[in-house]
Design an enzyme around this catalytic site. Structure first.
Site, PDB file in Angstrom:
ATOM      1  N   ASP A 158       0.943  -1.229   0.032  1.00 36.53           N
ATOM      2  CA  ASP A 158      -0.026  -0.042   0.150  1.00 36.53           C
ATOM      3  C   ASP A 158       0.735   1.211  -0.094  1.00 36.53           C
ATOM      4  O   ASP A 158       2.206   1.034   0.520  1.00 36.53           O
ATOM      5  CB  ASP A 158      -0.967  -0.170   1.269  1.00 36.53           C
ATOM      6  CG  ASP A 158      -1.780   1.149   1.310  1.00 36.53           C
ATOM      7  OD1 ASP A 158      -2.185   1.754   0.364  1.00 36.53           O
ATOM      8  OD2 ASP A 158      -2.051   1.599   2.319  1.00 36.53           O
ATOM      9  N   ASP A 178      -0.256   4.844   1.110  1.00 42.05           N
ATOM     10  CA  ASP A 178      -0.388   5.678   2.382  1.00 42.05           C
ATOM     11  C   ASP A 178      -0.326   5.491   3.582  1.00 42.05           C
ATOM     12  O   ASP A 178      -0.951   4.177   3.923  1.00 42.05           O
ATOM     13  CB  ASP A 178      -1.870   6.437   2.102  1.00 42.05           C
ATOM     14  CG  ASP A 178      -1.918   7.263   0.984  1.00 42.05           C
ATOM     15  OD1 ASP A 178      -1.082   8.283   0.386  1.00 42.05           O
ATOM     16  OD2 ASP A 178      -2.976   7.180   0.241  1.00 42.05           O
TER      17      ASP A 178
END
Length: 639
Positions: A163, A165
């Site tokens: 991922d 963020d």
């Protein structure tokens, strides 16, 4: 060179000695000039054309042969055993093997040598010290270790995904969360009609923690243990008494599930600002009933806060500010690129799956992985794509992880941000004048960039034959870890930035935790004696003098019990406040694992404080968990 002074710290499923060393400098450059990079130009030149269709937690110790120290209290092993032996190495049999504190623990001799050799790291910030570096198999600080809940052999992993963020990009809470808070308050005032005095409020970014639960109906913020019993509760910012907690959550015939829609789960760092604002609004409404509409209750206030947060994200306010000056809002980690290189050189595919769209993704990733100039600036280009095989933006997780998801997959043209149709990832003839350079796979073999789609598309693009061949690294229990683990069977690693400080504090507070255990045992022993005396007084045939002596003895024991109970409560509160003045230890609630720790244990195969910790371990490492212990085993495990 390493300093002659060394600090010994524990680890969880492995044991390490951590030296105080000046050989590995801080991998950041304080002179980096964000203005030297054309971040702002990149943001506004990248135009997106959107189509209409769419713990258990434990401590263990390691001591080198030439160092001896007193044994601290270990929470998962009874104290009388903890004094005499350490946690056993992953894969060993504690029923047959015993260790003393002058033995190192590990999966094997070769593994010990690979992790505990002295090494010298590069003195330059351009060469972070990683496992693959010459002499890189160094001692790992406890705060940067990877802890294992479920055995994972990296040799079986063919693709590692990330991922973006709060995983690759670690946002600075003091700036980014404050930015989110300020934006949300403005939306509440100017768009949703809340009083203007809210604009004078300030945000304490250290107050809220992950793992809390918001009671929307009552305006309460709760911290629960793994059994979903409320242990710490606040109404707004007012601590609730034990009687209030029992009245609200203990006197029911049917146990509350503490789930949506009546409760909101604070399981991501993005949610901390809205939780703090909700608590402020609860206090504001209680203290100023005339300033809030009579039709507004706690539930409505929470919905308004969520709506204001969504408005901030939808109009791009937050991301535009971050894009203009990434260094102000994102921590720079020079170990990310060496980590990605090491994974790719080990023969594994790497991919990025993020909910952010391409224009924002490329700015953040360029900041993290882009080339640095001599003056400390960062050049604005797409070189970061060289470290990935596939990038999927706008993925709409967690829906992305459902195999029955029928979302269309579009190719992204990196220069303009234009979306091109694909047939499940295969190039399609485009209508109109499309540049011949817009190929699905560039001639130099660089990354393929997409938007939308589903996990089925990703498996096809990476030629994944079994979901257990994928390791996915994320920060969100529900959005990243639970769905990918429970629905797909992917192997998972959770990034918990708070963990680094937590494990270091656990080591520092070992004497206080030992005191807590002794006080708890003393209290229990005295209570048992009191119960026995009370029972004996019911027996017939006891003369008056004997009864008088027994009553006097019982009064003395009750005084001792009250004293021990008070001392235990004071020591427990002191320990609680060392971690966090309000919520205490992240992974514990009293003596039980917290709800958050329980989720980490259930759904994360591995967990660690930051994603680049992967660079400190062999890409072929076999991660093994420590042995589980149940209460009935504590007193019968032989030494």
């Amino acid at each position: 060179m390493s300093s002659p002074l060394s600090i010994l710290l524990p680890s969880c499923n492995r044991t390490f000695v951590v030296p105080v060393s000046d050989s590995c400098p801080l991998l950041t450059n304080s002179n980096t000039n964000p203005n030297s990079c054309c971040f702002q130009a990149c943001l506004f030149n990248s135009i997106m054309r959107i189509p209409k269709s769419p713990v258990h937690f434990c401590l263990s110790l390691f001591s080198p042969p030439d160092f001896h120290f007193s044994r601290p209290f270990l929470p998962r092993i009874p104290f009388h055993l903890a004094k005499r032996h350490a946690f056993h190495a992953a894969g060993s049999n504690p029923l047959h093997d015993s260790y003393t504190m002058d033995k190192g623990l590990g999966a094997g001799i070769g593994d010990i040598i690979s992790h505990f050799q002295n090494s010298s790291c590069s003195d330059g910030v351009q060469e972070p010290c990683i496992w693959a570096s010459p002499g890189g198999a160094r001692k790992i600080d406890i705060g940067k270790q990877i802890f294992c809940n479920r055995s994972l052999n990296m040799k079986n992993i063919v693709a590692v995904g990330f991922d973006m963020d709060y995983t690759l990009a670690q946002y600075k809470p003091e700036t980014f969360e404050s930015l989110a808070y300020d934006g949300t308050v403005r939306k509440l005032v100017y768009d949703l009609g809340y009083p203007e005095e809210l604009l004078e409020w300030s945000f304490d970014w250290k107050y809220m923690v992950r793992g809390l639960v918001l009671d929307k109906k009552r305006g309460n913020i709760l911290k629960m243990d793994r059994h979903k019993y409320v242990k710490v509760a606040y109404h707004g910012f007012r601590e609730m008494s034990k009687e209030e907690k029992v009245e609200a959550y203990g006197n029911t015939l049917i146990r509350d599930a503490f789930d949506e829609p009546d409760y909101a789960l604070i399981d991501t760092l993005f949610s901390l600002a809205e939780a703090y604002l909700f608590a402020q609004l609860v206090d504001f409404m209680d203290n100023n009933p005339g300033k809030v509409s009579k039709s507004t209750d706690y539930v409505r206030m929470y919905k308004d806060v969520r709506a204001a947060v969504d408005l901030c994200h939808r109009d791009g306010t937050l991301k535009q500010m971050v894009a203009k000056d990434p260094k102000t809002y994102i921590n720079e980690d020079r170990s990310i690129v060496p980590m990605l290189k090491m994974l790719r050189e080990s023969g594994r595919s790497t991919f990025l799956v993020t909910n952010s769209l391409w224009d924002y993704t490329t700015i953040v990733m360029n900041f993290l992985c882009g080339s640095h100039t001599l003056d400390g600036g960062i050049t604005c280009n797409s070189d970061w794509l060289l470290y990935f095989d596939v990038v999927i933006t706008g993925s709409a997780k967690p829906g992305f992880f459902h195999e029955d998801n029928r979302a269309n997959l579009f190719q992204v043209e990196p220069e303009s941000g234009m979306l091109l149709n694909t047939d499940n990832g295969t190039p399609m003839p485009q209508v109109g004048d499309i540049s011949p350079g817009l190929l699905l796979k560039e001639k130099n073999g660089t990354c393929r960039i997409f938007q939308g789609g589903s996990v089925g598309h990703l498996h096809k693009l990476l030629s994944i034959e079994s979901s257990s061949q994928v390791l996915y690294v994320g920060d969100h229990i529900y959005g990243d870890i639970l769905r990918s683990k429970k629905v797909l069977g992917w192997r998972t690693m959770l990034v918990v930035p708070e963990l680094e400080r937590e494990v270091e504090l656990l080591w520092e507070l070992r004497d206080l935790r030992k005191k807590l255990h002794l006080l708890r045992n003393e209290r229990d022993l005295i209570e048992d004696q009191i119960h026995h005396l009370k029972w004996s007084l019911k027996s017939e045939g006891i003369d008056v003098d004997e009864q008088r002596k027994m009553c006097t003895r019982m009064d003395d024991l009750e005084c001792q019990r009250d004293k021990a109970r008070l001392s235990h409560q004071e020591a427990q509160r002191e320990c609680h406040q060392k971690f966090h003045k309000v919520w205490g230890q992240l992974m514990k609630t009293g003596y039980q694992n917290s709800r958050f720790a329980h989720q980490v244990e259930r759904f994360a195969c591995l967990y660690t404080s930051q994603v680049s910790n992967l660079s400190l371990y062999s890409p072929d490492k076999y991660y093994r968990p420590s042995e589980d212990f149940m209460p009935h085993e504590f007193d019968i495990i032989p030494l």
